[in-house]
Motif scaffolding. Structure first.
Motif, PDB file in Angstrom:
ATOM      1  N   ASP A 128       4.662   4.771  -4.219  1.00  0.00           N
ATOM      2  CA  ASP A 128       4.783   5.767  -5.277  1.00  0.00           C
ATOM      3  C   ASP A 128       5.343   5.074  -6.512  1.00  0.00           C
ATOM      4  O   ASP A 128       6.430   4.491  -6.466  1.00  0.00           O
ATOM      5  CB  ASP A 128       5.714   6.889  -4.818  1.00  0.00           C
ATOM      6  N   ASP A 185      10.690   2.813  -3.284  1.00  0.00           N
ATOM      7  CA  ASP A 185       9.527   1.933  -3.205  1.00  0.00           C
ATOM      8  C   ASP A 185       9.706   0.694  -4.072  1.00  0.00           C
ATOM      9  O   ASP A 185       9.316  -0.404  -3.683  1.00  0.00           O
ATOM     10  CB  ASP A 185       8.254   2.681  -3.607  1.00  0.00           C
ATOM     11  N   VAL A 195       0.813  -1.212   0.000  1.00  0.00           N
ATOM     12  CA  VAL A 195       0.000   0.000   0.000  1.00  0.00           C
ATOM     13  C   VAL A 195       0.848   1.264   0.000  1.00  0.00           C
ATOM     14  O   VAL A 195       1.993   1.254   0.449  1.00  0.00           O
ATOM     15  CB  VAL A 195      -0.965   0.049   1.203  1.00  0.00           C
ATOM     16  N   MET A 196       0.226   2.335  -0.488  1.00  0.00           N
ATOM     17  CA  MET A 196       0.765   3.689  -0.471  1.00  0.00           C
ATOM     18  C   MET A 196       2.159   3.783  -1.109  1.00  0.00           C
ATOM     19  O   MET A 196       3.034   4.496  -0.644  1.00  0.00           O
ATOM     20  CB  MET A 196       0.784   4.252   0.953  1.00  0.00           C
ATOM     21  N   HIS A 238      -1.444   2.208  -4.815  1.00  0.00           N
ATOM     22  CA  HIS A 238      -0.465   3.286  -4.957  1.00  0.00           C
ATOM     23  C   HIS A 238      -0.913   4.515  -4.180  1.00  0.00           C
ATOM     24  O   HIS A 238      -2.103   4.706  -3.909  1.00  0.00           O
ATOM     25  CB  HIS A 238      -0.276   3.631  -6.434  1.00  0.00           C
ATOM     26  N   ALA A 239       0.043   5.341  -3.814  1.00  0.00           N
ATOM     27  CA  ALA A 239      -0.247   6.581  -3.091  1.00  0.00           C
ATOM     28  C   ALA A 239      -1.135   7.471  -3.950  1.00  0.00           C
ATOM     29  O   ALA A 239      -0.842   7.697  -5.122  1.00  0.00           O
ATOM     30  CB  ALA A 239       1.046   7.299  -2.737  1.00  0.00           C
ATOM     31  N   GLN A 240      -2.225   7.924  -3.367  1.00  0.00           N
ATOM     32  CA  GLN A 240      -3.150   8.817  -4.063  1.00  0.00           C
ATOM     33  C   GLN A 240      -3.614   9.870  -3.067  1.00  0.00           C
ATOM     34  O   GLN A 240      -4.086   9.527  -1.981  1.00  0.00           O
ATOM     35  CB  GLN A 240      -4.370   8.056  -4.580  1.00  0.00           C
ATOM     36  N   SER A 241      -3.505  11.128  -3.441  1.00  0.00           N
ATOM     37  CA  SER A 241      -3.964  12.178  -2.534  1.00  0.00           C
ATOM     38  C   SER A 241      -5.459  12.045  -2.271  1.00  0.00           C
ATOM     39  O   SER A 241      -5.955  12.453  -1.225  1.00  0.00           O
ATOM     40  CB  SER A 241      -3.628  13.553  -3.083  1.00  0.00           C
ATOM     41  N   LYS A 283      -6.266  10.344   0.998  1.00  0.00           N
ATOM     42  CA  LYS A 283      -6.092  11.152   2.202  1.00  0.00           C
ATOM     43  C   LYS A 283      -7.329  11.981   2.503  1.00  0.00           C
ATOM     44  O   LYS A 283      -7.647  12.236   3.648  1.00  0.00           O
ATOM     45  CB  LYS A 283      -4.899  12.097   2.043  1.00  0.00           C
TER      46      LYS A 283
END
Length: 75
Positions: A8, A14, A5-6, A36-39, A42
């Motif tokens: 990049d 990563d 998770v999370m 993947h990291a996604q704003s 958040k």
């Protein structure tokens, strides 16, 4: 299974961590889907989860994929 998770997509760190995880635990122990990291993710804590926009639907589809993968492993 192990859920990654999370991460990049463009990060060499990563990618190195993912390579280490593959070597240590084996591909068979990893869930195929990577979150993947996604704003957008958040924001959900503040705005709640919506399905109104393209990116919301895309983010939620990843979690649906993970849920299905886990359920398949349980069977």
């Amino acid at each position: 299974g192990i859920l990654r998770v999370m991460l990049d997509k463009g990060s060499s760190l990563d990618q190195a961590v993912m390579d280490d995880i593959n070597k240590q635990f084996g591909e068979e122990n990893l869930l195929p889907t990577v979150i993947h990291a996604q704003s957008r993710l958040k924001r959900y804590g503040r705005t709640g989860i919506t399905v109104s926009g393209y990116f919301d639907k895309k983010a939620l589809s990843v979690y649906n994929d993970v849920t299905n993968e886990i359920l398949e492993r349980i069977k």
